[in-house]
Every structure is written in C-alpha cells, then in structure tokens.
Write a protein that holds these residues in place. Structure first.
Motif, PDB file in Angstrom:
ATOM      1  N   VAL A  45     -43.564 -62.541  64.621  1.00  0.00           N
ATOM      2  CA  VAL A  45     -44.277 -61.260  64.591  1.00  0.00           C
ATOM      3  C   VAL A  45     -43.933 -60.489  63.323  1.00  0.00           C
ATOM      4  CG1 VAL A  45     -44.512 -59.032  65.736  1.00  0.00           C
ATOM      5  CG2 VAL A  45     -44.449 -61.128  67.099  1.00  0.00           C
ATOM      6  N   LEU A  46     -42.678 -60.570  62.901  1.00  0.00           N
ATOM      7  CA  LEU A  46     -42.223 -59.856  61.710  1.00  0.00           C
ATOM      8  C   LEU A  46     -42.807 -60.446  60.426  1.00  0.00           C
ATOM      9  CD1 LEU A  46     -40.294 -57.620  60.668  1.00  0.00           C
ATOM     10  CD2 LEU A  46     -38.503 -59.372  60.552  1.00  0.00           C
ATOM     11  N   ALA A  47     -43.193 -61.730  60.451  1.00  0.00           N
ATOM     12  CA  ALA A  47     -43.661 -62.411  59.241  1.00  0.00           C
ATOM     13  C   ALA A  47     -44.897 -61.738  58.644  1.00  0.00           C
ATOM     14  CB  ALA A  47     -43.958 -63.880  59.551  1.00  0.00           C
ATOM     15  N   VAL A  48     -45.799 -61.247  59.483  1.00  0.00           N
ATOM     16  CA  VAL A  48     -47.047 -60.649  58.984  1.00  0.00           C
ATOM     17  C   VAL A  48     -46.791 -59.349  58.237  1.00  0.00           C
ATOM     18  CG1 VAL A  48     -49.285 -59.706  59.650  1.00  0.00           C
ATOM     19  CG2 VAL A  48     -48.468 -61.830  60.681  1.00  0.00           C
ATOM     20  N   PRO A  49     -46.107 -58.356  58.809  1.00  0.00           N
ATOM     21  CA  PRO A  49     -45.837 -57.135  58.035  1.00  0.00           C
ATOM     22  C   PRO A  49     -44.975 -57.387  56.802  1.00  0.00           C
ATOM     23  CG  PRO A  49     -44.678 -57.082  60.143  1.00  0.00           C
ATOM     24  CD  PRO A  49     -45.634 -58.215  60.214  1.00  0.00           C
ATOM     25  N   LEU A  50     -44.039 -58.340  56.877  1.00  0.00           N
ATOM     26  CA  LEU A  50     -43.234 -58.654  55.702  1.00  0.00           C
ATOM     27  C   LEU A  50     -44.112 -59.167  54.568  1.00  0.00           C
ATOM     28  CD1 LEU A  50     -39.955 -60.384  56.988  1.00  0.00           C
ATOM     29  CD2 LEU A  50     -40.151 -58.242  55.723  1.00  0.00           C
ATOM     30  N   GLN A  51     -45.063 -60.040  54.903  1.00  0.00           N
ATOM     31  CA  GLN A  51     -45.965 -60.557  53.874  1.00  0.00           C
ATOM     32  C   GLN A  51     -46.848 -59.446  53.316  1.00  0.00           C
ATOM     33  OE1 GLN A  51     -45.976 -63.268  52.355  1.00  0.00           O
ATOM     34  NE2 GLN A  51     -48.017 -63.723  51.558  1.00  0.00           N
ATOM     35  N   ALA A  52     -47.294 -58.529  54.185  1.00  0.00           N
ATOM     36  CA  ALA A  52     -48.105 -57.401  53.717  1.00  0.00           C
ATOM     37  C   ALA A  52     -47.309 -56.534  52.759  1.00  0.00           C
ATOM     38  CB  ALA A  52     -48.589 -56.576  54.912  1.00  0.00           C
ATOM     39  N   MET A  53     -46.044 -56.305  53.049  1.00  0.00           N
ATOM     40  CA  MET A  53     -45.193 -55.503  52.172  1.00  0.00           C
ATOM     41  C   MET A  53     -44.980 -56.200  50.837  1.00  0.00           C
ATOM     42  SD  MET A  53     -42.485 -54.365  55.137  1.00  0.00           S
ATOM     43  CE  MET A  53     -41.279 -53.650  54.024  1.00  0.00           C
TER      44      MET A  53
END
Length: 575
Positions: free
Chosen positions: A205-213
């Motif tokens: 779940v954390l992978a998506v916002p991390l990639q967006a950042m």
C-alpha cells in the motif's frame, strides 16, 4: 521428504511459468532508463523577444510517464510562468510539454522536468533559456528549483523494496515448504507468516504514495494528490502493487491450495515492473526471474521456518530430530539453490552481457556483491549438509532421507560421553550456521532492493543501444558522453561539459578526441569534434567502423596551462 512435495513444487512451477508466458505475450519491450533526446528551446538558447515559443517541449528516447506538473517553467525570481493549457502533439508518449505565458519578457527562465521510465524509475533534470539580453539564471537558482526530497525518498524506496522482497519471499516460501518440514513446523511458524503477510500488505500500500512522491518531487503532498496517485496506479509500479495486493488478500482470506495459488500471484507481481519487463531478450529475463523468484522463495522461506523449528527442537533437547528434519529439507534446498543459480545466471547474462560491465558499472559491482553473498550462503549450507548433520546423526541411526516427524531421540548419545560432546558442539554449530544463512540472505535481499533501482550494466555500457555515461573530468567539471546508435559504422559522439549543477560549460580553449580499438591494434584516431551548442561538441562519422571494445579519450584545454582528459570504454555492436 513427503512424496507429495515434488508434485506440489511442479504444479507451482507450471503455474508460475504460465503466468510468465502471459506476461511475455502482453509486455511491450522498452529500454530501462529514459534519457532526453532534445528540448525546445535547447539548453542555453538565447531567444529574441519576438520569437518566444508558446510552449516548452521535451523529447525522450523512450515512452515515459510524465506526472501532473511534471514540467515546470520558472522565471529568474523562482515564480512559475507555465500554464495548464494543453500542448498539441504531446500526447505522444515520447514527448512532453507545457504551455507558457504569452507575455514572457526579457529574462532568464528555468525549465525543470520529471518523468518515469518504463521500468518505473523516476528521472529528472533541468535546462535554461534566456529571452533578450538578460543574464543567464544562476546555478544556485537552478539547483534550488530542481532539488527536493528525491534523495531521501529514493533511500526509503530502496529499503521498502528490499523489505517487500523479504516479506513476500518468506511468506510464499513458508507456504511451499510447510509440507516438507512437517505440519508441526508449519503451525509453529504461523505467527511469523502472519507478520510477514501484514508487513507485505502495508509495504505494498505504501509503494504507490512513495512512487508518487519520488516521481513528482512534491514531497508528502503528492501522497494525498489524487491525480498523482492515479498516474502511478496506471503505470507499471502501480499495476505491480495492485497485483501484489490482490495476491496478499487472497493469502489472507483463503487456505489450502487456494492459499498457495494466491501466494504465487503475489510472487508473480515482481515480474510486472522493473528490469524484467524492459531488458532484452524479454523471454530470457522473464523465464530467469520466474525461476529465480520461485527458487529464492523456497530457499529463504524454508530456511526461516527451519530456524524456528530448530529452536523448538532445542527446547525439547532433540538435536538428532532437528538434524533429521534438516536432512529431509536439504534435498528440496539443493533444487532451490540450483534454481536460484540458473535463474540468476540467465538474468545476469541479459543485464550484463560483457565481463567489462561487471567491473565498470555500479550494477555490475553490486551484482558481484550479491553473488559473493549467495556463494557464502551456499557454502554454509553445504557445510551443514555434509559435515554437521552427519555428525549429529551419528548419535542415533536415522532412516535414509530423514523425517520431519522423528520423535526426540534418547539413549545413544548418553552411552558415549565423547560422542555426546561432539554431537552437542555440532548441534550448536548447526543452529548458528542456519542463523547466519538467514542473516546473509536478508543482506542479499537488501542488495537486490538496491539493484532494482540501478541502471542495468549492459545498458550502461551501451550494449544493445546507445551508450551514455557521465565521468569526472576535474574536481568541478563532469563530462557526459553519448554514442548513438553505438553500432559499427556511422555514429555521432556527443560531448557535454557540465559543472556541479549539471549546467553546460563552454568556456574552454579547445577539445580533441582519440579513438582506439586495442584488440585490433587500431588507433589512436585523432579528431576534433564540432561545437553545436553551449558546452556541446559532436563528432559525426564512421570512425567506429568495427565492432569491439573501443576506448574514447576526450581532451579539454581548460586554459593555456591546464589540460584535462578522460577515457571511457565503449562496446560497439556489430551492424
């Protein structure tokens, strides 16, 4: 070892290979890390006030994903002067652009850009153009506008990738090896499996916002930006996260064979993004990574469960039972190690291609570290199997092949004090080496997490495509060299002289080049490249007429008394 285990492993392998075949049929080949081919205006261009373009465009060498606000234009004060108006033609995946305000006056303007390569890796850069007679923007302003949380986010991403690999490999490996190590071992590892499952879900779940950042450079705000998150979800990183999450939820909600299938789906999610889908030949990478992942899961997951079971055997003072269980596990471990080696060799061939790449690229050097760690773990496993296990088993005869359900042994070890001491020492060493095996495999997974974000060695040397590298020329100057198309015959060799802020530098008195092919005793061929822009020189011709490992030396006369040079090896492919 259970007679059902080989059949289970075969079914799992077939299922994973079927999934790989599906990916092969639907995947689109691409290069691994995108780079800029040209920009409009070009870096350092001075434009007359009446000729100011209505848009800034960037052409890449491959299809990229440009996040919302990925291209921005700033004036000399750091204020944005771009608009949200669409730029005609930039729906081309190789092209990005942004419209600018109509009334750009005299001044210097900085363009910053961010994009995501086909392998999911964020890239970024900047360039400057000037309108009228104004002075160029300072390097400090450019650096301030480009900088962000990229470095910190990259570190977090690499750590999260390594932990995700560890959690998923253990999870799937524990599911696959439970029958080999016995029902009791599976039950005792249930709490660890549950922790790995929840950890993998959280990291996915954390992978998506991390990639967006990482892709946007907007910091924490990007993690709550719906447009940024949607861009990630529709790209390879997001698709991999969705597949992984579906598999993990399946593991959470099912049991038995359905749970194993869900675990395989989870494992297969690693094939959806990264180098597996971007390095040619694609079928070698997918097949190699499929085998590598499956075998690695069995190896790592089985070892962790084994370590837990050995601790349990210690509590009931059953060293022989623990050694017997290890003997039963070792046959499957042997096949899993073979699978890791074969799959790793296949991927290494595709990503490295030439021994030179092992020593001249960061990817190759990290790969050597990974191989060294794997060899140490294999050596420790062999020591366990051929030395320590037989020593412990001398205490009580054990049937061939061993059994994971052997009851605690008594009697034989107590009849011979010397044998008891030797067995006790072997038991301690056995548990210690298994702990070291697990620890080294965790370190290996950390290296794997870093490798996923490195440019493949073959690409870094230009094998199979254009060559590009950046080398230090002096303490404060770097040289970017591009050889395109890097095929024997007609080529263009581009030299870009850059300062510490990645801005081009043209204040030099002269540039010469020497080209040598040592294996054919050709050269040095001396040439003077042509100036084509600020800090940009090009040599066009057929000097690289033969395939092989050429050495290109660029010499810069910085001033009357200073000369600096750099030599880089370039593997030129046959026509």
């Amino acid at each position: 070892m259970s007679t059902r285990a080989p059949h289970l492993v075969l079914r799992v392998l077939l299922a994973l290979l079927l999934g790989a075949a599906t990916l092969l049929a639907t995947a689109t080949p691409a290069t691994a890390h995108a780079s800029v081919r040209q920009t409009t205006p070009f870096d350092g261009e001075r434009i007359e006030p009446d000729d100011v373009p209505g848009a800034v465009t960037i052409e890449f060498n491959e299809a990229v994903e440009i996040p919302p606000n990925g291209i921005r234009v700033f004036d000399g004060t750091g204020a944005r002067v771009d608009t949200d108006a669409a730029v005609p033609g930039t729906d081309d995946p190789f092209l990005g652009g942004v419209a600018v305000e109509d009334d750009l006056g005299d001044g210097s303007y900085v363009v910053t850009w961010r994009a995501v390569s086909a392998d999911g890796h964020p890239i970024r850069g900047a360039f400057v153009f000037t309108v009228g007679a104004a002075a160029e923007a300072s390097d400090t302003l450019v650096a301030d506008l480009v900088s962000g949380d990229g470095a910190g986010i990259a570190i977090v991403q690499r750590l999260a990738t390594a932990l995700t690999y560890a959690a998923v490999l253990f999870l799937v490996g524990a599911l696959l090896t439970g029958r080999v190590l016995g029902r009791a071992a599976s039950e005792r590892s249930t709490d660890w499996v549950r922790r790995a499952l929840y950890t993998a879900i959280g990291l996915t779940v954390l992978a998506v916002p991390l990639q967006a950042m990482a892709a946007s450079g907007d910091g924490l705000a990007a993690a709550f930006d719906g447009a940024q998150l949607w861009t990630v979800l529709t790209a390879s990183v997001g698709l991999a996260a969705v597949v992984r999450l579906v598999g993990l939820v399946g593991v959470l909600l099912t049991d038995g064979r359905a749970r194993v299938v869900a675990g395989i789906v989870t494992l297969g999610s690693f094939l959806v993004d990264g180098h597996t889908r971007t390095v040619e030949p694609l079928w070698v990478m997918v097949a190699g990574d499929t085998l590598h992942l499956l075998a690695g899961a069995v190896w790592f997951g089985g070892l962790v469960v084994l370590l837990r079971e050995l601790r349990a055997r210690q509590l009931v003072d059953d060293p022989v039972g623990g050694a017997t269980m290890l003997a039963g596990w070792s046959r499957l471990a042997m096949w899993s190690v073979a699978g890791v080696v074969v799959g790793g060799l296949a991927m290494s061939w595709a990503t490295v291609r030439d021994p030179l790449a092992l020593v001249t690229t960061s990817y190759g050097q990290l790969l050597q570290v990974k191989v060294l760690l794997a060899l140490v773990v294999i050596g420790m496993g062999a020591w366990n199997h051929f030395k320590l296990v037989p020593t412990v088993q001398e205490a009580v005869p054990v049937p061939a092949g061993g059994s994971a359900t052997t009851e605690p042994a008594t009697g034989a070890a107590g009849e011979d004090e010397e044998l008891r001491v030797r067995t006790g020492l072997a038991w301690l060493r056995l548990r210690r080496t298994v702990r070291w095996e697990v620890g080294l495999l965790v370190a290996l997974l950390l290296v794997t997490g870093v490798l996923q974000n490195e440019r493949p060695a073959a690409e870094a040397l230009g094998i199979g495509g254009a060559f590009q590298t950046t080398e230090a020329l002096t303490e404060d100057l770097n040289l970017d060299i591009v050889v395109d198309p890097n095929i024997a015959g007609q080529n263009q060799i581009h030299l870009y002289l850059l300062n510490d802020a990645d801005r081009t530098v043209s204040d030099v008195e002269g540039v010469t080049m020497e080209l040598t092919l040592p294996e054919q005793d050709i050269g040095p061929i001396e040439r003077e490249p042509v100036v084509t822009g600020p800090g940009h020189w090009v040599l066009s011709g057929r000097e690289l007429a033969l395939p092989g490992t050429w050495e290109i030396t660029a010499r810069f006369r910085i001033d009357r008394f200073t000369e600096a040079s750099v030599t880089v090896p370039v593997i030129v492919a046959a026509d």
